[in-house]
Write an enzyme that holds these catalytic residues in place. Structure first.
Site, PDB file in Angstrom:
ATOM      1  N   GLN A 195       0.854  -1.192   0.000  1.00  0.00           N
ATOM      2  CA  GLN A 195       0.000   0.000   0.000  1.00  0.00           C
ATOM      3  C   GLN A 195       0.892   1.245   0.000  1.00  0.00           C
ATOM      4  OE1 GLN A 195      -2.323   1.105   3.626  1.00  0.00           O
ATOM      5  NE2 GLN A 195      -4.062   0.676   2.294  1.00  0.00           N
TER       6      GLN A 195
ATOM      7  N   TYR B 252      -6.141  10.261   4.009  1.00  0.00           N
ATOM      8  CA  TYR B 252      -4.737  10.451   3.623  1.00  0.00           C
ATOM      9  C   TYR B 252      -4.684  11.549   2.552  1.00  0.00           C
ATOM     10  CZ  TYR B 252      -3.043   6.660   6.518  1.00  0.00           C
ATOM     11  OH  TYR B 252      -2.700   5.896   7.596  1.00  0.00           O
TER      12      TYR B 252
ATOM     13  N   ARG C 277      -8.984  -7.939  10.325  1.00  0.00           N
ATOM     14  CA  ARG C 277      -8.863  -8.475  11.680  1.00  0.00           C
ATOM     15  C   ARG C 277      -9.009  -9.990  11.781  1.00  0.00           C
ATOM     16  NH1 ARG C 277     -12.815  -3.942  13.784  1.00  0.00           N
ATOM     17  NH2 ARG C 277     -13.442  -4.272  11.606  1.00  0.00           N
TER      18      ARG C 277
HETATM   19  C1  FMN Z   1      -4.457  -3.107  13.206  1.00  0.00           C
HETATM   20  C2  FMN Z   1      -5.037  -2.468  11.985  1.00  0.00           C
HETATM   21  C3  FMN Z   1      -4.245  -1.616  11.214  1.00  0.00           C
HETATM   22  C4  FMN Z   1      -4.762  -1.026  10.055  1.00  0.00           C
HETATM   23  N1  FMN Z   1      -3.943  -0.265   9.267  1.00  0.00           N
HETATM   24  C5  FMN Z   1      -4.382   0.146   8.053  1.00  0.00           C
HETATM   25  C6  FMN Z   1      -3.498   0.758   7.135  1.00  0.00           C
HETATM   26  O1  FMN Z   1      -2.305   0.926   7.382  1.00  0.00           O
HETATM   27  N2  FMN Z   1      -4.017   1.148   5.941  1.00  0.00           N
HETATM   28  C7  FMN Z   1      -5.334   0.961   5.616  1.00  0.00           C
HETATM   29  O2  FMN Z   1      -5.756   1.326   4.515  1.00  0.00           O
HETATM   30  N3  FMN Z   1      -6.186   0.383   6.466  1.00  0.00           N
HETATM   31  C8  FMN Z   1      -5.740  -0.047   7.659  1.00  0.00           C
HETATM   32  N4  FMN Z   1      -6.593  -0.710   8.502  1.00  0.00           N
HETATM   33  C9  FMN Z   1      -7.999  -0.925   8.083  1.00  0.00           C
HETATM   34  C10 FMN Z   1      -8.141  -2.267   7.349  1.00  0.00           C
HETATM   35  O3  FMN Z   1      -7.429  -2.285   6.138  1.00  0.00           O
HETATM   36  C11 FMN Z   1      -9.620  -2.534   7.046  1.00  0.00           C
HETATM   37  O4  FMN Z   1     -10.095  -1.499   6.212  1.00  0.00           O
HETATM   38  C12 FMN Z   1     -10.462  -2.625   8.304  1.00  0.00           C
HETATM   39  O5  FMN Z   1      -9.784  -3.335   9.329  1.00  0.00           O
HETATM   40  C13 FMN Z   1     -11.810  -3.303   8.055  1.00  0.00           C
HETATM   41  O6  FMN Z   1     -11.613  -4.644   7.691  1.00  0.00           O
HETATM   42  P1  FMN Z   1     -11.869  -5.876   8.728  1.00  0.00           P
HETATM   43  O7  FMN Z   1     -13.266  -5.699   9.252  1.00  0.00           O
HETATM   44  O8  FMN Z   1     -11.702  -7.100   7.888  1.00  0.00           O
HETATM   45  O9  FMN Z   1     -10.858  -5.770   9.817  1.00  0.00           O
HETATM   46  C14 FMN Z   1      -6.105  -1.278   9.678  1.00  0.00           C
HETATM   47  C15 FMN Z   1      -6.890  -2.129  10.463  1.00  0.00           C
HETATM   48  C16 FMN Z   1      -6.370  -2.728  11.602  1.00  0.00           C
HETATM   49  C17 FMN Z   1      -7.238  -3.667  12.384  1.00  0.00           C
END
Ligand code: FMN
Length: 404
Positions: A107, A177, A353
């Site tokens: 990314q 961003y 997650r």
């Molecule tokens: C620990 C953690 C770190 C994350 N860091 C980023 C990131 O660096 N860039 C990004 O676009 N999204 C980031 N996200 C968001 C995830 O990419 C995703 O959009 C979000 O967790 C929803 O998906 P999920 O329900 O499958 O967890 C992060 C999520 C978590 C849990």
């Protein structure tokens, strides 16, 4: 031995799919989740092992999270920025992922007005002079020269990612961003041809996608993560997002990942679920921020109720507007959720997650041993990424699941 559950996962979820010419072994991509494993912005052995394990766990592609295109696009000192010196270590990472049969993506972004002044050594760049609540600072307003510079930084970062063996890149144009700061009326107050109507607000982000496409050639997969809503009154909403999606497609995006939320203002919107205030406070170095978070965290960081597939409705509108693959992200927790996504016409899902909780969950789903993740969305993994690296805190500390 793991108990094999009745219903076996099947259908399209575990069949190969394509983003441009890139063939992926199934439809499950590990979402970019900041790992907190890049001390001084360098690739660590932990980062390599983290992604190797995700690849070994069955995901079709793993996304190395936020890598800034420039030193001054970082929000924290332990965020990576793309440069020649780290290409050999990134190559070791992509080799490790490939050896497990998966593809690797990275990314690429720039955090604009919420960059850390202490980390980058000067005022952050921003679309407009908008006060940043997260940093308690104003950015320096970007001029044409700055825009040309950042555009080139995106293009160079993309070609370096190719050189490092990544099969795809994901340009970050969401979550508040820099590119999203131009798209959003919340942060873009410009009076020139880069501000005002949507057509103007899209001008700079669209030019970045165009330049990246030019730099990587016609076939290289360029995913773009974008917002369907900023979650702020009067800011970007889904009707605008549909236009943005069309424009990114026209400029050469290979696939879109519709998400939501604004890191400096609505940071938990993109996640939903628990607000781990005390852990976030523990990570701060500024005593005022620690006290503020402990006393007023509940008011400072808004809580959003978790629901499975929480972005489906808006993502559907994006999917209907474009012809390139659209990736469903947000609360994809089970085989049923994945099948729903496929039935709705999404080509892939991105999972965050559930894979942090169990890197092997995709294999287990494919074998029919597990149908749904037992992640309770406590979000303590988010706080953990700044203290020793992202992991499921509930698992490592033997904590009981939070009440959903
Ligand atoms: C620990 C953690 C770190 C994350 N860091 C980023 C990131 O660096 N860039 C990004 O676009 N999204 C980031 N996200 C968001 C995830 O990419 C995703 O959009 C979000 O967790 C929803 O998906 P999920 O329900 O499958 O967890 C992060 C999520 C978590 C849990």
């Amino acid at each position: 031995m793991a108990k094999v559950v009745e219903k076996k996962a099947g259908g399209k979820v575990f069949s190969p799919g394509r983003i441009g010419k890139l063939e992926l072994r199934n439809r499950i991509i590990r979402a970019g989740c900041f790992e907190g494993m890049c001390p001084e912005g360098c690739v660590s052995e932990e980062l390599i092992e983290h992604h190797r394990a995700v690849a070994a766990g069955g995901a079709a592609m793993t996304t190395v999270a936020y890598c800034s295109v420039a030193q001054d696009g970082r929000a924290y000192g332990h965020e990576m920025w793309m440069r020649k010196e780290i290409i050999p270590d990134l190559k070791r990472l992509t080799d490790a992922v490939h050896a497990e049969g998966a593809a690797a993506s990275i990314q690429l972004g720039h955090c604009g007005y919420f960059a850390s002044r202490r980390t980058i050594g000067h005022a952050p760049l921003g679309a407009s002079r908008k006060f940043c609540l997260f940093r308690l600072s104003f950015p320096r307003v970007m001029n044409e020269h700055d825009m040309a510079n950042v555009r080139e930084q995106f293009a160079q970062a993309a070609t370096m990612a190719m050189e490092a063996g990544f099969d795809a890149i994901e340009v970050h144009a969401g979550h508040g961003y820099l590119l999203s700061q131009f798209l959003s009326p919340y942060t873009n107050k410009r009076k020139d041809e880069y501000g005002g109507p949507l057509e103007n607000r899209m001008r700079f982000p669209a030019s970045v996608i165009r330049r990246v496409r030019e730099a990587v050639g016609p076939d290289y997969p360029v995913l773009v993560k974008m917002n369907t809503t900023d979650g702020i009154r009067g800011a970007l909403e889904v009707d605008d997002a549909v236009e943005v999606a069309r424009r990114f497609e026209a400029e050469g995006a290979s696939a879109l990942v519709p998400s939501c939320g604004f890191t400096a203002k609505t940071p938990l919107m993109m996640l939903r679920g628990g607000v781990p205030t005390w852990m976030m406070a523990w990570n701060q170095t500024n005593p005022l921020q620690i006290i503020g978070l402990l006393l007023f965290g509940r008011f400072m960081v808004q809580e959003y109720k978790f629901e499975e597939l929480f972005l489906l409705e808006n993502a559907r509108k994006v999917r209907q507007a474009v012809n390139i693959p659209v990736v469903l992200i947000g609360g994809v927790c089970s085989v049923d959720n994945m099948e729903t996504a496929m039935n709705e016409g999404f080509e892939f899902v991105e999972v965050g997650r559930a894979i942090i909780r169990d890197p092997d969950i995709v294999n287990k789903m494919q074998r029919g041993e597990v149908l749904a993740s037992d992640c309770d969305h406590c979000n303590r993994c988010v706080a953990a990424m700044d203290k020793g690296g992202v992991r499921c805190v509930a698992l490592t500390k033997g904590l009981k699941p939070r009440k959903k």
